[in-house]
Design an enzyme around this catalytic site. Structure first.
Site, mmCIF file in Angstrom:
data_model
loop_
_atom_site.group_PDB
_atom_site.id
_atom_site.type_symbol
_atom_site.label_atom_id
_atom_site.label_comp_id
_atom_site.label_asym_id
_atom_site.label_seq_id
_atom_site.Cartn_x
_atom_site.Cartn_y
_atom_site.Cartn_z
ATOM 1 N N ASP A 3 0.811 -1.217 0.000
ATOM 2 C CA ASP A 3 0.000 0.000 0.000
ATOM 3 C C ASP A 3 0.841 1.262 0.000
ATOM 4 O O ASP A 3 0.499 2.222 -0.658
ATOM 5 C CB ASP A 3 -0.954 -0.021 1.196
ATOM 6 C CG ASP A 3 -2.005 1.065 1.101
ATOM 7 O OD1 ASP A 3 -2.250 1.571 -0.002
ATOM 8 O OD2 ASP A 3 -2.582 1.414 2.129
ATOM 9 N N GLU A 13 -2.919 9.379 5.343
ATOM 10 C CA GLU A 13 -3.737 8.999 4.191
ATOM 11 C C GLU A 13 -4.819 8.024 4.635
ATOM 12 O O GLU A 13 -5.962 8.126 4.201
ATOM 13 C CB GLU A 13 -2.848 8.381 3.111
ATOM 14 C CG GLU A 13 -3.537 8.177 1.779
ATOM 15 C CD GLU A 13 -4.160 6.804 1.603
ATOM 16 O OE1 GLU A 13 -4.874 6.616 0.621
ATOM 17 O OE2 GLU A 13 -3.942 5.921 2.448
ATOM 18 N N GLU A 14 -4.451 7.097 5.488
ATOM 19 C CA GLU A 14 -5.401 6.087 5.950
ATOM 20 C C GLU A 14 -6.449 6.665 6.891
ATOM 21 O O GLU A 14 -7.429 6.011 7.210
ATOM 22 C CB GLU A 14 -4.662 4.939 6.650
ATOM 23 C CG GLU A 14 -3.620 4.253 5.810
ATOM 24 C CD GLU A 14 -4.171 3.525 4.595
ATOM 25 O OE1 GLU A 14 -5.394 3.363 4.479
ATOM 26 O OE2 GLU A 14 -3.356 3.119 3.754
ATOM 27 N N ASP A 55 1.137 5.657 -5.500
ATOM 28 C CA ASP A 55 0.770 4.525 -4.675
ATOM 29 C C ASP A 55 -0.700 4.193 -4.801
ATOM 30 O O ASP A 55 -1.481 5.076 -5.107
ATOM 31 C CB ASP A 55 1.135 4.774 -3.207
ATOM 32 C CG ASP A 55 0.491 6.021 -2.628
ATOM 33 O OD1 ASP A 55 1.223 6.985 -2.440
ATOM 34 O OD2 ASP A 55 -0.721 6.035 -2.383
#
Length: 139
Positions: free
Chosen positions: A55, A88-89, A116
């Site tokens: 990821d 980001e998560e 990504d």
């Protein structure tokens, strides 16, 4: 500190700039995120694990290799920004923060490449472009 709703994250983006030879020429932005780790309660219970090697590991490694290639070459006309986003998560918080606080004006950014995640498949001869005017039916 990045905040979205009830969620807050204390973290940092990592950003580097290679100045171009013509300051009026604008910039190119390469970005990837570095924070896919641990677990996330928002995913289905079958797989809450953030698999960071695919990821974000591939995107981060690719960004570093591109920066290394630029560093060993003649300086480009446009400045080049290398950004590793955080959170980001947690809802694209680092990228959103950068969009509100860019190191170089977004109005003169000629292109942005998101690196990504990469699917690790081996060699290929095919390339798919996704975006406005890029799909096969011309939509």
């Amino acid at each position: 500190m990045f905040k979205r709703g009830w969620n807050s994250v204390a973290s940092h983006n990592v950003v580097g700039v290679l100045p171009g030879t013509d300051p009026a020429a604008g910039s190119i932005l390469y970005g990837a995120h570095w924070d896919a780790y641990g677990e996330n309660a928002f995913d289905p219970p079958a797989d809450r694990i953030r698999n960071g090697a695919i990821d974000n590991g591939t995107g981060t490694a690719t960004l570093l290799e591109i920066a290394h290639a630029y560093a060993g070459a003649a300086r480009p006309r446009r400045s080049v920004v290398f950004a590793l986003w955080t959170a980001e998560e947690k809802g694209l918080l680092g990228a959103s923060w950068y969009a509100d606080h860019p190191v170089l004006p977004l109005a003169t950014t000629a292109a942005q490449f998101n690196l990504d995640p990469h699917v690790v498949l081996g060699r290929t001869r095919d390339l798919e472009l996704i975006g406005v005017g890029q799909n096969a039916d011309g939509a």
